[in-house]
Design a protein around this motif. Structure first.
Motif, PDB file in Angstrom:
ATOM      1  N   HIS A  37     -86.841 -40.194  19.575  1.00 40.50           N
ATOM      2  CA  HIS A  37     -86.751 -39.476  20.847  1.00 40.50           C
ATOM      3  C   HIS A  37     -87.517 -40.262  21.903  1.00 40.50           C
ATOM      4  N   ILE A  38     -86.856 -40.522  23.040  1.00 45.10           N
ATOM      5  CA  ILE A  38     -87.468 -41.272  24.131  1.00 45.10           C
ATOM      6  C   ILE A  38     -87.411 -40.435  25.405  1.00 45.10           C
ATOM      7  N   ALA A  39     -88.516 -40.379  26.122  1.00 41.65           N
ATOM      8  CA  ALA A  39     -88.573 -39.677  27.405  1.00 41.65           C
ATOM      9  C   ALA A  39     -89.175 -40.604  28.454  1.00 41.65           C
ATOM     10  N   ALA A  40     -88.418 -40.870  29.515  1.00 43.80           N
ATOM     11  CA  ALA A  40     -88.898 -41.697  30.624  1.00 43.80           C
ATOM     12  C   ALA A  40     -89.248 -40.780  31.793  1.00 43.80           C
ATOM     13  N   VAL A  41     -90.420 -40.987  32.370  1.00 44.02           N
ATOM     14  CA  VAL A  41     -90.922 -40.110  33.424  1.00 44.02           C
ATOM     15  C   VAL A  41     -91.319 -40.930  34.641  1.00 44.02           C
ATOM     16  N   TYR A  42     -90.892 -40.462  35.805  1.00 45.30           N
ATOM     17  CA  TYR A  42     -91.425 -40.989  37.066  1.00 45.30           C
ATOM     18  C   TYR A  42     -92.195 -39.862  37.727  1.00 45.30           C
ATOM     19  N   ASP A  43     -93.504 -40.072  37.922  1.00 46.19           N
ATOM     20  CA  ASP A  43     -94.389 -39.039  38.471  1.00 46.19           C
ATOM     21  C   ASP A  43     -95.214 -39.616  39.612  1.00 46.19           C
ATOM     22  N   PRO A  44     -94.734 -39.489  40.855  1.00 46.72           N
ATOM     23  CA  PRO A  44     -95.461 -40.078  41.980  1.00 46.72           C
ATOM     24  C   PRO A  44     -96.836 -39.468  42.208  1.00 46.72           C
ATOM     25  N   ALA A  45     -97.081 -38.293  41.647  1.00 43.65           N
ATOM     26  CA  ALA A  45     -98.388 -37.649  41.828  1.00 43.65           C
ATOM     27  C   ALA A  45     -99.456 -38.261  40.921  1.00 43.65           C
ATOM     28  N   ASP A  46     -99.061 -38.957  39.877  1.00 40.87           N
ATOM     29  CA  ASP A  46    -100.006 -39.581  38.948  1.00 40.87           C
ATOM     30  C   ASP A  46    -100.242 -41.019  39.390  1.00 40.87           C
ATOM     31  N   VAL A  47    -101.056 -41.177  40.407  1.00 34.05           N
ATOM     32  CA  VAL A  47    -101.246 -42.474  41.056  1.00 34.05           C
ATOM     33  C   VAL A  47    -101.833 -43.493  40.065  1.00 34.05           C
ATOM     34  N   GLY A  48    -101.160 -44.623  39.977  1.00 26.66           N
ATOM     35  CA  GLY A  48    -101.568 -45.678  39.063  1.00 26.66           C
ATOM     36  C   GLY A  48    -100.860 -45.623  37.721  1.00 26.66           C
ATOM     37  N   ASN A  49    -100.306 -44.452  37.394  1.00 29.00           N
ATOM     38  CA  ASN A  49     -99.525 -44.297  36.155  1.00 29.00           C
ATOM     39  C   ASN A  49     -98.250 -43.521  36.450  1.00 29.00           C
ATOM     40  N   GLU A  50     -97.585 -43.889  37.524  1.00 22.50           N
ATOM     41  CA  GLU A  50     -96.387 -43.146  37.941  1.00 22.50           C
ATOM     42  C   GLU A  50     -95.234 -43.287  36.954  1.00 22.50           C
ATOM     43  N   ARG A  51     -95.181 -44.371  36.239  1.00 24.95           N
ATOM     44  CA  ARG A  51     -94.043 -44.689  35.369  1.00 24.95           C
ATOM     45  C   ARG A  51     -94.502 -44.621  33.912  1.00 24.95           C
ATOM     46  N   LYS A  52     -93.926 -43.687  33.161  1.00 23.08           N
ATOM     47  CA  LYS A  52     -94.368 -43.470  31.779  1.00 23.08           C
ATOM     48  C   LYS A  52     -93.170 -43.316  30.849  1.00 23.08           C
ATOM     49  N   VAL A  53     -93.379 -43.722  29.588  1.00 18.95           N
ATOM     50  CA  VAL A  53     -92.396 -43.497  28.531  1.00 18.95           C
ATOM     51  C   VAL A  53     -93.111 -42.899  27.334  1.00 18.95           C
ATOM     52  N   TYR A  54     -92.557 -41.801  26.816  1.00 21.85           N
ATOM     53  CA  TYR A  54     -93.099 -41.136  25.637  1.00 21.85           C
ATOM     54  C   TYR A  54     -92.123 -41.310  24.473  1.00 21.85           C
ATOM     55  N   LEU A  55     -92.676 -41.414  23.262  1.00 22.71           N
ATOM     56  CA  LEU A  55     -91.852 -41.669  22.083  1.00 22.71           C
ATOM     57  C   LEU A  55     -92.136 -40.642  20.985  1.00 22.71           C
ATOM     58  N   ASP A  56     -91.078 -40.038  20.476  1.00 24.70           N
ATOM     59  CA  ASP A  56     -91.118 -39.198  19.283  1.00 24.70           C
ATOM     60  C   ASP A  56     -92.133 -38.058  19.363  1.00 24.70           C
ATOM     61  N   GLY A  57     -92.263 -37.464  20.536  1.00 24.95           N
ATOM     62  CA  GLY A  57     -93.099 -36.286  20.679  1.00 24.95           C
ATOM     63  C   GLY A  57     -94.593 -36.538  20.728  1.00 24.95           C
ATOM     64  N   VAL A  58     -95.006 -37.788  20.746  1.00 28.55           N
ATOM     65  CA  VAL A  58     -96.433 -38.115  20.863  1.00 28.55           C
ATOM     66  C   VAL A  58     -96.840 -37.986  22.325  1.00 28.55           C
ATOM     67  N   THR A  59     -97.956 -37.316  22.588  1.00 30.42           N
ATOM     68  CA  THR A  59     -98.334 -37.007  23.970  1.00 30.42           C
ATOM     69  C   THR A  59     -98.975 -38.174  24.711  1.00 30.42           C
ATOM     70  N   THR A  60     -99.324 -39.246  23.996  1.00 32.26           N
ATOM     71  CA  THR A  60     -99.825 -40.466  24.648  1.00 32.26           C
ATOM     72  C   THR A  60     -98.649 -41.394  24.923  1.00 32.26           C
ATOM     73  N   PRO A  61     -98.434 -41.825  26.165  1.00 29.00           N
ATOM     74  CA  PRO A  61     -97.259 -42.655  26.466  1.00 29.00           C
ATOM     75  C   PRO A  61     -97.370 -44.053  25.874  1.00 29.00           C
ATOM     76  N   VAL A  62     -96.217 -44.625  25.527  1.00 28.48           N
ATOM     77  CA  VAL A  62     -96.183 -46.009  25.045  1.00 28.48           C
ATOM     78  C   VAL A  62     -96.056 -46.977  26.216  1.00 28.48           C
ATOM     79  N   ILE A  63     -95.669 -46.476  27.383  1.00 30.20           N
ATOM     80  CA  ILE A  63     -95.724 -47.219  28.641  1.00 30.20           C
ATOM     81  C   ILE A  63     -96.386 -46.314  29.664  1.00 30.20           C
ATOM     82  N   ALA A  64     -97.360 -46.829  30.382  1.00 33.69           N
ATOM     83  CA  ALA A  64     -97.993 -46.122  31.497  1.00 33.69           C
ATOM     84  C   ALA A  64     -98.343 -47.177  32.531  1.00 33.69           C
ATOM     85  N   ALA A  65     -97.619 -47.182  33.645  1.00 35.07           N
ATOM     86  CA  ALA A  65     -97.760 -48.265  34.605  1.00 35.07           C
ATOM     87  C   ALA A  65     -97.620 -47.755  36.028  1.00 35.07           C
ATOM     88  N   ALA A  66     -98.178 -48.522  36.949  1.00 32.35           N
ATOM     89  CA  ALA A  66     -98.098 -48.167  38.359  1.00 32.35           C
ATOM     90  C   ALA A  66     -96.716 -48.473  38.915  1.00 32.35           C
TER      91      ALA A  66
END
Length: 230
Positions: free
Chosen positions: A117-146
């Motif tokens: 399971h892959i979830a890609a998130v764009y969150d402009p409110a999370d400054v510095g980590n707006e772009r995130k990807v989560y894998l297999d229900g784990v709450t820590t992202p495998v990608i977290a980038a500005a």
């Protein structure tokens, strides 16, 4: 289910298509094996307050990588291009079709013969980590980038194929969800492994791919040779 629920400003392409499915565990899946298979939805990702794109994926053989859900201008994200590399790394691009941000996870996260399971998130409110990807229900992202590139919407939302016709390895998708909100890792983990109500707040596109007879009145399948078969 009946095609899924797609709400808001989606273009109506009215037709009903009989397609073949087989089971994925207790469910069924979208088969994008073979050339030219994709799903297009006339929909713009929410580049203002954020968006989330989720899907279950299965690749029988991983050799060149493969395309997932994207909205692209030729081969450039506008605003999203999400795909899997040949080494099993997840790659996320965001941009306006000319200027893009590109970040890649560590290799080996996606393995052949396994559902992920892959979830890609764009969150402009999370400054510095707006772009995130989560894998297999784990709450820590495998990608977290500005995010530094401007975002804009060009073309339809594509599933399984990029605007420049790149597809890659055969892949099966299930439970595709597109949200007009930036979901947290906790929220994703709470329901990633179960079906949810089609009228859930913030959920704009929900493709379950579970019935043989699907009303595709709000989406368009290009060259729909097979939907199912796993």
């Amino acid at each position: 289910m009946l095609y899924s629920t797609v709400r808001k400003t989606l273009a109506l392409v009215f037709f009903v298509l009989l397609v073949s499915f087989s089971t994925k565990a207790q469910n069924q899946a979208l088969d994008l094996s073979g050339a030219g298979n994709e799903v297009n939805v006339t929909y713009n990702l929410n580049t203002g307050s954020g968006f989330t794109v989720e899907q279950w994926i299965y690749v029988p053989t991983l050799t060149v990588g493969f395309e997932l859900v994207n909205q692209t201008n030729t081969n450039l994200a506008s605003p999203l291009d999400l795909y899997i590399q040949a080494d099993g790394a997840i790659n996320m691009w965001n941009g306006d079709g000319s200027t893009t941000d590109n970040d890649t996870s560590v290799p080996g996260l996606i393995t052949a013969g396994t559902w992920h399971h892959i979830a890609a998130v764009y969150d402009p409110a999370d400054v510095g980590n707006e772009r995130k990807v989560y894998l297999d229900g784990v709450t820590t992202p495998v990608i977290a980038a500005a995010n530094t590139a401007p975002l804009s919407n060009i073309g339809p939302l594509r599933i399984g194929r990029r605007a420049d016709a790149f597809e890659g390895d055969d892949v099966y998708l299930d439970e595709v969800r597109v949200w007009n909100i930036a979901r947290s890792g906790v929220a994703i983990a709470a329901d990633y492994n179960t079906t949810i109500a089609s009228n859930t707040a913030g959920l704009d596109v929900y493709l379950k791919f579970e019935n043989n007879l699907i009303d595709l009145s709000l989406i368009h399948i290009s060259e729909p040779t097979r939907l199912g078969m796993i």
